[in-house]
Motif scaffolding. Sequence first.
Motif, PDB file in Angstrom:
ATOM      1  N   GLN A  60       3.074 -11.363  10.297  1.00  0.00           N
ATOM      2  CA  GLN A  60       3.286 -12.561  11.150  1.00  0.00           C
ATOM      3  C   GLN A  60       3.796 -11.914  12.342  1.00  0.00           C
ATOM      4  OE1 GLN A  60       6.659 -15.211  10.656  1.00  0.00           O
ATOM      5  NE2 GLN A  60       5.304 -16.822  11.072  1.00  0.00           N
ATOM      6  N   ASP A  61       2.962 -12.356  13.513  1.00  0.00           N
ATOM      7  CA  ASP A  61       3.431 -11.881  14.840  1.00  0.00           C
ATOM      8  C   ASP A  61       3.428 -10.284  14.739  1.00  0.00           C
ATOM      9  OD1 ASP A  61       3.502 -14.422  15.816  1.00  0.00           O
ATOM     10  OD2 ASP A  61       5.610 -14.528  15.260  1.00  0.00           O
ATOM     11  N   ASN A  62       2.512  -9.738  14.119  1.00  0.00           N
ATOM     12  CA  ASN A  62       2.392  -8.155  14.123  1.00  0.00           C
ATOM     13  C   ASN A  62       3.583  -7.485  13.420  1.00  0.00           C
ATOM     14  OD1 ASN A  62      -0.242  -7.972  15.371  1.00  0.00           O
ATOM     15  ND2 ASN A  62       0.847  -8.316  17.469  1.00  0.00           N
ATOM     16  N   VAL A  63       4.315  -8.234  12.627  1.00  0.00           N
ATOM     17  CA  VAL A  63       5.318  -7.802  11.807  1.00  0.00           C
ATOM     18  C   VAL A  63       4.932  -8.081  10.368  1.00  0.00           C
ATOM     19  CG1 VAL A  63       7.679  -8.265  11.174  1.00  0.00           C
ATOM     20  CG2 VAL A  63       7.048  -8.534  13.402  1.00  0.00           C
ATOM     21  N   LEU A  64       5.227  -6.586   9.557  1.00  0.00           N
ATOM     22  CA  LEU A  64       4.806  -6.796   8.155  1.00  0.00           C
ATOM     23  C   LEU A  64       5.716  -7.505   7.461  1.00  0.00           C
ATOM     24  CD1 LEU A  64       3.738  -3.732   6.064  1.00  0.00           C
ATOM     25  CD2 LEU A  64       5.007  -5.315   5.009  1.00  0.00           C
ATOM     26  N   VAL A  65       5.145  -8.801   6.809  1.00  0.00           N
ATOM     27  CA  VAL A  65       6.049  -9.493   5.945  1.00  0.00           C
ATOM     28  C   VAL A  65       5.824  -9.506   4.668  1.00  0.00           C
ATOM     29  CG1 VAL A  65       6.369 -11.054   8.018  1.00  0.00           C
ATOM     30  CG2 VAL A  65       4.653 -11.564   6.493  1.00  0.00           C
ATOM     31  N   GLY A  66       4.710  -8.882   4.228  1.00  0.00           N
ATOM     32  CA  GLY A  66       4.365  -9.018   2.801  1.00  0.00           C
ATOM     33  C   GLY A  66       3.088  -7.974   2.317  1.00  0.00           C
ATOM     34  N   MET A  67       2.930  -8.102   1.036  1.00  0.00           N
ATOM     35  CA  MET A  67       1.822  -7.079   0.589  1.00  0.00           C
ATOM     36  C   MET A  67       1.260  -7.746  -0.563  1.00  0.00           C
ATOM     37  SD  MET A  67       3.852  -3.683  -0.582  1.00  0.00           S
ATOM     38  CE  MET A  67       2.151  -3.138  -1.563  1.00  0.00           C
ATOM     39  N   LEU A  68       0.088  -7.310  -1.054  1.00  0.00           N
ATOM     40  CA  LEU A  68      -0.240  -7.432  -2.542  1.00  0.00           C
ATOM     41  C   LEU A  68      -1.407  -6.561  -2.824  1.00  0.00           C
ATOM     42  CD1 LEU A  68      -3.087  -9.640  -2.366  1.00  0.00           C
ATOM     43  CD2 LEU A  68      -1.144 -11.286  -2.054  1.00  0.00           C
ATOM     44  N   GLN A  69      -1.902  -6.430  -3.923  1.00  0.00           N
ATOM     45  CA  GLN A  69      -2.898  -5.625  -4.382  1.00  0.00           C
ATOM     46  C   GLN A  69      -3.849  -6.405  -4.973  1.00  0.00           C
ATOM     47  OE1 GLN A  69      -2.317  -1.608  -5.757  1.00  0.00           O
ATOM     48  NE2 GLN A  69      -4.455  -1.415  -6.513  1.00  0.00           N
ATOM     49  N   ILE A  70      -5.023  -6.419  -4.694  1.00  0.00           N
ATOM     50  CA  ILE A  70      -6.199  -7.225  -5.229  1.00  0.00           C
ATOM     51  C   ILE A  70      -7.164  -6.251  -5.860  1.00  0.00           C
ATOM     52  CG2 ILE A  70      -8.076  -8.915  -5.123  1.00  0.00           C
ATOM     53  CD1 ILE A  70      -6.447  -9.726  -2.695  1.00  0.00           C
ATOM     54  N   THR A  71      -7.478  -6.490  -7.223  1.00  0.00           N
ATOM     55  CA  THR A  71      -8.352  -5.500  -7.815  1.00  0.00           C
ATOM     56  C   THR A  71      -9.373  -6.470  -8.740  1.00  0.00           C
ATOM     57  OG1 THR A  71      -6.534  -4.042  -8.370  1.00  0.00           O
ATOM     58  CG2 THR A  71      -8.595  -3.970  -9.577  1.00  0.00           C
ATOM     59  N   PHE A  72     -10.532  -5.862  -8.347  1.00  0.00           N
ATOM     60  CA  PHE A  72     -11.655  -6.849  -9.037  1.00  0.00           C
ATOM     61  C   PHE A  72     -12.161  -6.092 -10.289  1.00  0.00           C
ATOM     62  CE2 PHE A  72     -11.541  -7.870  -4.434  1.00  0.00           C
ATOM     63  CZ  PHE A  72     -11.582  -8.989  -4.578  1.00  0.00           C
TER      64      PHE A  72
END
Length: 151
Positions: A60-72
């Motif tokens: 958000q506004d170039n600030v890292l606020v979160g993450m997640l990993q998606i695997t198919f």
Amino acid sequence: MELKYRSADFEDLESLVALLSNDPLGNKREDASVPLNRAYIEAFEAIVRDSNNDLVVVEQDNVLVGMLQITFIPYLTHIGSWRCLIEGVRIHSDYRGQGFGEQMFTHAIEQAKSRGCKIVQLTSDKQRPDAIRFYERLGFKATHEGFKLAL
């Protein structure tokens, strides 16, 4: 409150490891020391090489606020369908309670639909009752009992 999603770059790795370790469970199992443990670098390289994995940075506004990993994951079950596994979900403590988690899951589920997945699945540590309630509120059902074997 608009979030931006992108695949992680190597330059993000140190911040992502810090984010993973920034909670009571992660603090016990992650190693946020710098320089980074080589295992994180090797895992990151394997993830970015695999077209069925996406390590997503949420900003958000170039600030890292979160993450997640998606695997198919392709399966023979369910008539040879694909599944989407969502793991490593974290929101920086300064940004929790603002609806970012729901937005992140909406994004991940849209990615799963675009890849033709029939099921989205995840696991949550039983020591995270707030997270479990959150997933249930999003419509996830605890239909299976999960097992892990530490090696």
